[in-house]
Design a protein around this motif. Sequence first.
Motif, PDB file in Angstrom:
ATOM      1  N   UNK A   1       0.568  -0.882   0.014  1.00 19.97           N
ATOM      2  CA  UNK A   1      -0.080  -0.175   0.007  1.00 19.97           C
ATOM      3  C   UNK A   1       0.916   1.229   0.031  1.00 19.97           C
ATOM      4  N   UNK A   2       1.662   1.131   0.420  1.00 16.39           N
ATOM      5  CA  UNK A   2       2.757   2.352   0.538  1.00 16.39           C
ATOM      6  C   UNK A   2       3.243   2.757  -0.573  1.00 16.39           C
ATOM      7  N   UNK A   3       3.779   1.923  -1.326  1.00 16.21           N
ATOM      8  CA  UNK A   3       4.436   2.016  -2.797  1.00 16.21           C
ATOM      9  C   UNK A   3       3.370   2.096  -3.769  1.00 16.21           C
TER      10      UNK A   3
ATOM     11  N   UNK B   1      12.988  -2.535  -4.826  1.00 14.66           N
ATOM     12  CA  UNK B   1      12.640  -1.387  -4.168  1.00 14.66           C
ATOM     13  C   UNK B   1      13.064  -0.106  -4.595  1.00 14.66           C
ATOM     14  N   UNK B   2      13.025   0.869  -3.942  1.00 12.93           N
ATOM     15  CA  UNK B   2      13.427   2.239  -4.548  1.00 12.93           C
ATOM     16  C   UNK B   2      14.886   2.844  -4.000  1.00 12.93           C
ATOM     17  N   UNK B   3      15.263   3.762  -4.107  1.00 13.31           N
ATOM     18  CA  UNK B   3      16.575   4.270  -3.721  1.00 13.31           C
ATOM     19  C   UNK B   3      17.320   4.907  -4.675  1.00 13.31           C
TER      20      UNK B   3
ATOM     21  N   UNK C   1       4.252   6.213  -2.101  1.00 15.09           N
ATOM     22  CA  UNK C   1       3.581   6.783  -3.601  1.00 15.09           C
ATOM     23  C   UNK C   1       2.236   6.635  -3.517  1.00 15.09           C
ATOM     24  N   UNK C   2       1.292   7.693  -3.762  1.00 14.81           N
ATOM     25  CA  UNK C   2      -0.116   7.719  -3.894  1.00 14.81           C
ATOM     26  C   UNK C   2      -0.257   6.604  -4.766  1.00 14.81           C
TER      27      UNK C   2
END
Lengths: 936, 88
Positions: free
Chosen positions: A396-398, A420-422, A461-462
């Motif tokens: 849900x967060x991303x 993941x991001x970064x 991210x929305x």
Amino acid sequence: MSMRLGPRVGEVIDRDEPLSFTWNGRTYPGYAGDTIASALAACGVRVFSRSFKYHRPRGLLTASHLDPGCMVQVDDEPNVRGAHRRVRPGMDVRSQDTWPTLSFDVKAANELARRMLPAGFYYKTFMSPGWLWPAYERVLERFAHGGVVGPGKVSALDGNERYDKRHAHPDVLVAGGGPAGMAAAVTAARSGCSVMLVEEELELGGHLRWGDDVDLTALSELRGRVAATPGIEVLTDAVVLGRYDGNEISVLQRGLPHVAERLVKARARTLVAAPGLIERPYVFAGNDVPGVMLSTAVRRLVNLHAVKPGDRAVVLTANADGDATALDLERAGVEVTRVDARRGGDVTRALGRGRVRAVELGDGRRVECDLLVTATGWTSAVSLLTMAGDQPRYDDTAARFRPDASRLPSDVMATGGVVGDGSCAQLVAHGEATGREAARRSAQSSVTASAAPPPLPVEPHPALFRGRTHGMVDFSEDVSSKDLFTAVEEGFRCPELAKRYTTATMGPAQGKLESVNVVAIIAEATGAAIAETGTTTWRPPYAPVSLGALAGRLREPTRLSPLASWHHSHGAAPLVAGAWIRPDHYGDPVAEAASVRDGVGIIDVTPIGKIDLRGPDVSRLLNLVYVNKWSKLEVGRVRYGVMCGEDGVVIDDGVTGRLAEDRYLMSTTSSGAVTVWEWLESWLQTERPQWRVHATPVTTSYASINVAGPRSRDLLARVVDDVDVAPEAFPYMHVRTGRLAGVPGCVVWRIGFTGELSFELHVPAGYGLHVWERLLEAGRDLGVRPFGVEAQRILRLEKGHLIVGQDTDATTKAYGAALDGLVKLDKDDFVGRPELSWGGQPGDGQRLVGLRMSPDSLVPAEGSQLLDHRGLICGRVTSSRLSPALGRAVCLAQVEAALAEPGRQVTVRLVDGGTARAAVTEQLAQVDPEGVRLRA
Amino acid sequence: MILLPCPWCGPRDADEFGYAGEIRPRPDPSTTTPAEWRGYLYLRRNTAGWTRERWFHRMGCRRYLVLERDTTNNDVRPSTDASSGSGS
């Protein structure tokens, strides 16, 4: 109108190499390094295709291989991804299926009929009345998409129509050549692994390629490391199609110089999946109007190809990439209006038909523009990981699905954006750690302790989409958000069902672009959470693959006898018989048959299967695998034998001769040569391992020549050195070994498939031609001539000798092949004995019989049906020829046991629709049923 | 494509092998009944899980092997030559 920008730092076009090509017949300029789409976009072209269902104009969306809007026809090649394929001088590029033209498309009237094509229209419309279907079909096929496959024409530009295959065995295969993938490849290679680095795009680098100066510096540094590290094989313009058992990875290589495509089957010790992220399209009204693009598409166009995608842009951004896109556009001289989704900004509608004219914002404002850029989220390319057993979980967060590394087998790892991001540095560090661990798992590294890579951060991210709109969800299939809502209302509440009902995710993009939106909208429609709604299933292939690449080159071997060149130079008509090419005839099969009946002929029978059997237990083996008795076969004798399976079905026949106390030579049918040998081995290796028998296939070790006809003995006598061929010294069904025409080690047996006196010579293969020519030379005054398979078939049919597989089928038991007399049920055991002892009752299947036709010169086609007096099918003709010896048709047939008595009448249904009468004959043999000629 | 462990040739692609099926005892042909024999001919356990089966290394050592394989995930255990006695 040129939209080409001045030089960009990271551009891939070569301005020193201008070129021209045609688009729908008009000439356009471009540069080497341009894709078809970028060259056209630089010339102001905005519409590349029409959509699948409503024929709406479509422009660029992703400007990558995935782009659903620009599949084009290139020369004779359909469905070319125009935003991936590099343009080449002289290319003939056309839009696909946009009759009459791309700009004026009458089928867009479909849009007015949108009500006619609701969700699941395949199942609702055009269904009744059924008799109208042929008419519907003719209308509908005009609307079908797809290009035209060239009529066997070789593409003028590629000059290759071949496809290729290759096997590879890298220690580590890295799928994806972005920063993490490159880092993983370098580290694994430095640890001593052989590495295959596969990148779908034309160059390594991933998103760094269209990034800012910092990204470009990192890119050139990473590319330099890849180039400088030994042990890395880089495949660009190559895509991993799937991951299979045993870590077999299939890779499709495109854009090769000498072949159209190559399929690489790579057996990797460890697979590192680094596919990165795919940008998620924004679902809202009008999102498929040309000029609505993803931020990555804009950055590719501006930074890689120096193309200005518009003059006035609205950028809807929810992330750093969207912000960077706005900056790129401003630097390119585009007037930019930013709408920040993180602060509640939204775009509710794009206005325009052939191109964007304006957009309506969430706050009610209307902004005139010709470009709308959306940067509203990402999709993890988890396809390859799910093929390895992963079940991605919705984060849900991303606002995207992410892999669950704990479910992966130990030979599959993931790194990069899919995880993941970064920052670039973090992605590189993760790639390096993954590469090190992959090397350890591939057991090529000195590092022994397992070291899981540190987790990558996941940025919030929305989740952005406008569900209750007519916005496109699947651009390839023209499925809108409204269609998905309709599907849910009609009860298709789970993605797997809604997918099949609406065909969302079933187009060329195969869900890579649209699956998160599909799931999110179904979740909204059902009121469930995305996490519990689940996804559809990912299956190979990840990217479309041509049938040519799957087929590869033809690698079926052809077998030729050592006499093949002689046959060829003497006018033999070739006959493909399984793996063999055999002479069908040398011009006149009837005359060839006559010469065997009246004088002497020779035929090359090399394809006959031959197995050398040695050891003290051979006779026990023969007793087991043949239905008849073999224990009393004396040295110097040959015997005909029939083999049945455990189910009593005839599988092969042939003669076997005893050459010495512990040495036999078995012959099989040509097609059974391999299977019979494997079958003997299965008995020797599994059920009877204690028996001492060596079975060696020697089919091609000998050239086999059958010398047949009343003068065959006279001829053979002239070429034998030390074999007495006199009738009393060499009787029927005997075998002799010796020297022929100076060649030692020959085997001669006296048998008679043709029904005539005949000798079969098995000559060491290298001397086959010598003996063949010697026979022709020695028999010139006897009128010897070669005969082919057709003459042999005529002769054997006149004699009533059956061919296993032609006169029998997969249900024919020994008694169904008229071989009852051969079956010796008083033997303790032989393969098939139980079934043969229970069967053979009347009414039990069909029997092999001879047929006499009326009129008797009528030759029914092989396979013609037999009908009983009620007109029901009761059998079929298995072999038929016009007999030169008798001047009438000779036939073998399978007929129901009750009708298999001599004199019974049946009707033969002819190919032309007519019928003829036939009677069952006394015996199978029509010529010399007593066998006098054989024993002459 | 799965890798099969051949006791003579090492791990090899399953393409090299012929599948000879589940291992099942052959009834004594002299005393068997039609029901028992046809069960031997046509019925298979078709287990979801570990099975013992025979493979023929057609393009390798040409030996029949006895192999245990988990049909749910294609995991395999080391194989033996069919003639070594464990084959029936």
